[in-house]
Scaffold this motif. Structure first.
Motif, short mmCIF file in Angstrom:
data_model
loop_
_atom_site.label_atom_id
_atom_site.label_comp_id
_atom_site.label_asym_id
_atom_site.label_seq_id
_atom_site.Cartn_x
_atom_site.Cartn_y
_atom_site.Cartn_z
N ALA A 243 13.64 27.91 29.97
CA ALA A 243 12.29 27.43 30.24
C ALA A 243 11.33 28.02 29.21
CB ALA A 243 11.87 27.84 31.64
N VAL A 244 10.30 27.26 28.86
CA VAL A 244 9.34 27.67 27.83
C VAL A 244 7.93 27.70 28.43
CG1 VAL A 244 8.41 27.11 25.56
CG2 VAL A 244 10.80 26.59 26.09
N THR A 245 7.21 28.78 28.17
CA THR A 245 5.82 28.89 28.65
C THR A 245 4.96 27.83 27.98
OG1 THR A 245 6.08 31.25 28.98
CG2 THR A 245 3.82 30.46 28.70
N VAL A 246 4.11 27.19 28.77
CA VAL A 246 3.19 26.20 28.20
C VAL A 246 1.75 26.68 28.37
CG1 VAL A 246 4.57 24.09 28.26
CG2 VAL A 246 3.43 24.86 30.35
N ASN A 247 0.90 26.20 27.48
CA ASN A 247 -0.51 26.57 27.49
C ASN A 247 -1.37 25.32 27.47
OD1 ASN A 247 -0.25 29.56 27.12
ND2 ASN A 247 0.87 28.85 25.32
N LYS A 248 -2.61 25.50 27.91
CA LYS A 248 -3.57 24.40 27.86
C LYS A 248 -3.61 23.80 26.46
CE LYS A 248 -7.16 24.72 31.16
NZ LYS A 248 -8.46 25.05 31.65
N GLY A 249 -3.58 22.50 26.40
CA GLY A 249 -3.64 21.83 25.09
C GLY A 249 -2.27 21.44 24.54
N ASP A 250 -1.20 22.01 25.12
CA ASP A 250 0.14 21.68 24.60
C ASP A 250 0.54 20.25 24.95
OD1 ASP A 250 0.53 24.17 23.49
OD2 ASP A 250 1.76 24.94 25.14
N HIS A 251 1.21 19.64 24.00
CA HIS A 251 1.86 18.35 24.25
C HIS A 251 3.37 18.62 24.23
CE1 HIS A 251 3.33 14.28 22.57
NE2 HIS A 251 3.44 14.34 23.87
N VAL A 252 4.02 18.31 25.32
CA VAL A 252 5.45 18.61 25.44
C VAL A 252 6.24 17.30 25.47
CG1 VAL A 252 7.19 19.87 26.74
CG2 VAL A 252 4.79 20.57 26.88
N ARG A 253 7.31 17.28 24.71
CA ARG A 253 8.20 16.11 24.71
C ARG A 253 9.65 16.59 24.82
NH1 ARG A 253 7.61 11.34 20.37
NH2 ARG A 253 6.14 10.76 22.01
N ALA A 254 10.41 15.97 25.71
CA ALA A 254 11.86 16.20 25.74
C ALA A 254 12.48 14.91 25.20
CB ALA A 254 12.33 16.49 27.15
N ARG A 255 13.27 15.07 24.15
CA ARG A 255 13.85 13.92 23.46
C ARG A 255 15.36 13.92 23.72
NH1 ARG A 255 11.63 11.62 18.84
NH2 ARG A 255 10.22 13.33 18.40
N TYR A 256 15.83 12.88 24.38
CA TYR A 256 17.24 12.80 24.77
C TYR A 256 17.98 11.83 23.88
CZ TYR A 256 15.75 15.13 29.02
OH TYR A 256 15.23 16.04 29.89
N GLU A 257 19.17 12.23 23.45
CA GLU A 257 19.99 11.33 22.64
C GLU A 257 20.42 10.15 23.51
OE1 GLU A 257 23.38 13.38 20.59
OE2 GLU A 257 24.39 11.78 21.71
N GLY A 258 19.96 8.96 23.16
CA GLY A 258 20.35 7.77 23.90
C GLY A 258 19.60 7.51 25.19
N LEU A 259 18.63 8.36 25.53
CA LEU A 259 17.88 8.17 26.78
C LEU A 259 16.37 8.26 26.58
CD1 LEU A 259 19.60 9.98 29.83
CD2 LEU A 259 18.98 7.57 29.63
N GLY A 260 15.96 8.14 25.33
CA GLY A 260 14.52 8.13 25.06
C GLY A 260 13.87 9.49 25.23
N HIS A 261 12.59 9.48 25.51
CA HIS A 261 11.91 10.77 25.67
C HIS A 261 10.96 10.76 26.85
CE1 HIS A 261 8.50 8.93 23.56
NE2 HIS A 261 9.36 8.50 22.64
N VAL A 262 10.60 11.96 27.27
CA VAL A 262 9.66 12.18 28.36
C VAL A 262 8.53 13.03 27.80
CG1 VAL A 262 9.44 12.99 30.74
CG2 VAL A 262 11.69 12.40 29.84
N ASP A 263 7.30 12.68 28.12
CA ASP A 263 6.14 13.37 27.56
C ASP A 263 5.20 13.85 28.64
OD1 ASP A 263 5.81 12.75 24.40
OD2 ASP A 263 6.93 11.17 25.43
N VAL A 264 4.54 14.95 28.34
CA VAL A 264 3.49 15.42 29.24
C VAL A 264 2.47 16.25 28.46
CG1 VAL A 264 4.45 17.63 30.04
CG2 VAL A 264 3.28 16.15 31.65
N HIS A 265 1.23 16.22 28.90
CA HIS A 265 0.16 16.97 28.26
C HIS A 265 -0.32 18.05 29.21
CE1 HIS A 265 -0.34 13.98 25.02
NE2 HIS A 265 0.05 13.13 25.96
N CYS A 266 -0.53 19.24 28.69
CA CYS A 266 -1.04 20.34 29.52
C CYS A 266 -2.55 20.41 29.31
CB CYS A 266 -0.37 21.65 29.13
SG CYS A 266 1.41 21.56 29.31
N VAL A 267 -3.31 20.19 30.36
CA VAL A 267 -4.78 20.14 30.20
C VAL A 267 -5.45 21.18 31.07
CG1 VAL A 267 -4.75 17.69 29.59
CG2 VAL A 267 -5.06 18.36 31.97
#
Ligand code: OOG
Ligand code: MG
Length: 267
Positions: A243-267
């Motif tokens: 797991a990775v610590t996130v901070n306000k303003g971060d844009h996080v993306r998990a990119r999966y081989e063959g399954l696209g990506h998932v995105d979220v913004h920390c506000v």
């Protein structure tokens, strides 16, 4: 983890459930509960979690899924524990793909890349194995979980974290789904990016050798309480990465081989 008895009384269990839930709802950290109750059992820990779940349902929340946690070596090593555990997902934990994590609602959130299953028939332990899970799987999909331990400095032991609903706080699911036959779940790889930089990576095999093993373990653990995984259940298998610590303003993306990506913004 086979204790089937309680050390705590019902009223202690309910008080601890209220204590941990109010820490969650108020974003206030607390010390780990085993400091005060060193003799609490596994049964006590899960009873506290189930009592928190009952409080959510009583407050009008829907249960929208289940999660396994600490199913990868990356996570077990990071948290210094060696036994997988399960938790529940309430409706308000869900954040849409591309949506926002409101950091002010959380204490010290971390994010992790996961894979999730949706079942199409009931899974009843105690003898569920990978093949049984695969036969009962409708589809799989990519997901990220935001964990936010209610314990100070994110430090806990296994019984404390089980009682605390395994740090569950928010989750995001991707929009691509896949049938089991179209994927190799063991080699399926993911890269977790923060602000465009890859910070963690992993593969499906990181989860107990095969992600379906996590679902099998969940069915078998639930059987100890006479419970099943109903058809149509969304279940997260546990993080494939640390797991990775996130901070306000971060844009996080998990990119999966063959399954696209998932995105979220920390506000
Ligand atoms: C416990 C929850 C672990 C996972 O995916 O391994 C978990 C924690 O690390 O706080 O959700
Ligand atoms: Mg997780």
């Amino acid at each position: 983890m086979s204790e089937t008895d309680n050390h705590l009384t019902t009223s202690q269990i309910n008080d601890l459930a209220q204590h941990l839930e109010s820490a969650e709802l108020n974003g206030v950290d607390v010390h780990k509960i085993t400091d005060d109750y060193p003799d609490m059992t596994w049964k006590d820990a899960y009873d506290i979690q189930w009592a928190i779940r009952a409080r959510k349902v009583a407050a009008g929340h829907q249960m929208v899924g289940l999660k396994m946690g600490l199913t990868s070596w990356a996570k077990m090593k990071q948290m210094g524990v060696d036994t997988p555990c399960y938790g529940f997902l309430a409706d308000y934990f869900a954040v849409p793909d591309g949506g926002e994590i409101h950091m002010d609602e959380l204490t010290h959130p971390k994010i992790e890349a996961e894979i999730a299953f949706v079942t199409n028939s009931i899974l009843r332990g105690p003898d569920v194995d990978i093949d049984v899970v695969l036969g009962a799987t409708d589809y799989v999909l990519p997901a990220m979980e935001v964990i936010d331990s209610r314990y100070r400095d994110f430090k806990f032991d296994l019984k404390s974290v089980v009682a605390d609903n395994t740090s569950a706080a928010r989750f995001v699911t991707g929009q691509n789904t896949a049938k089991i036959r179209d994927l190799d779940l063991e080699t399926l790889s993911v890269e977790l990016e923060i602000n465009g930089e890859v910070v963690e990576s992993g593969t499906g095999a990181a989860i107990l050798g095969h992600p379906a093993k996590a679902i099998a373990m969940l069915a078998n653990m639930l059987a100890e309480r006479g419970k099943v995984i109903p058809a149509g259940t969304f279940v997260m298998c546990g993080a494939m990465t640390a797991a990775v610590t996130v901070n306000k303003g971060d844009h996080v993306r998990a990119r999966y081989e063959g399954l696209g990506h998932v995105d979220v913004h920390c506000v």
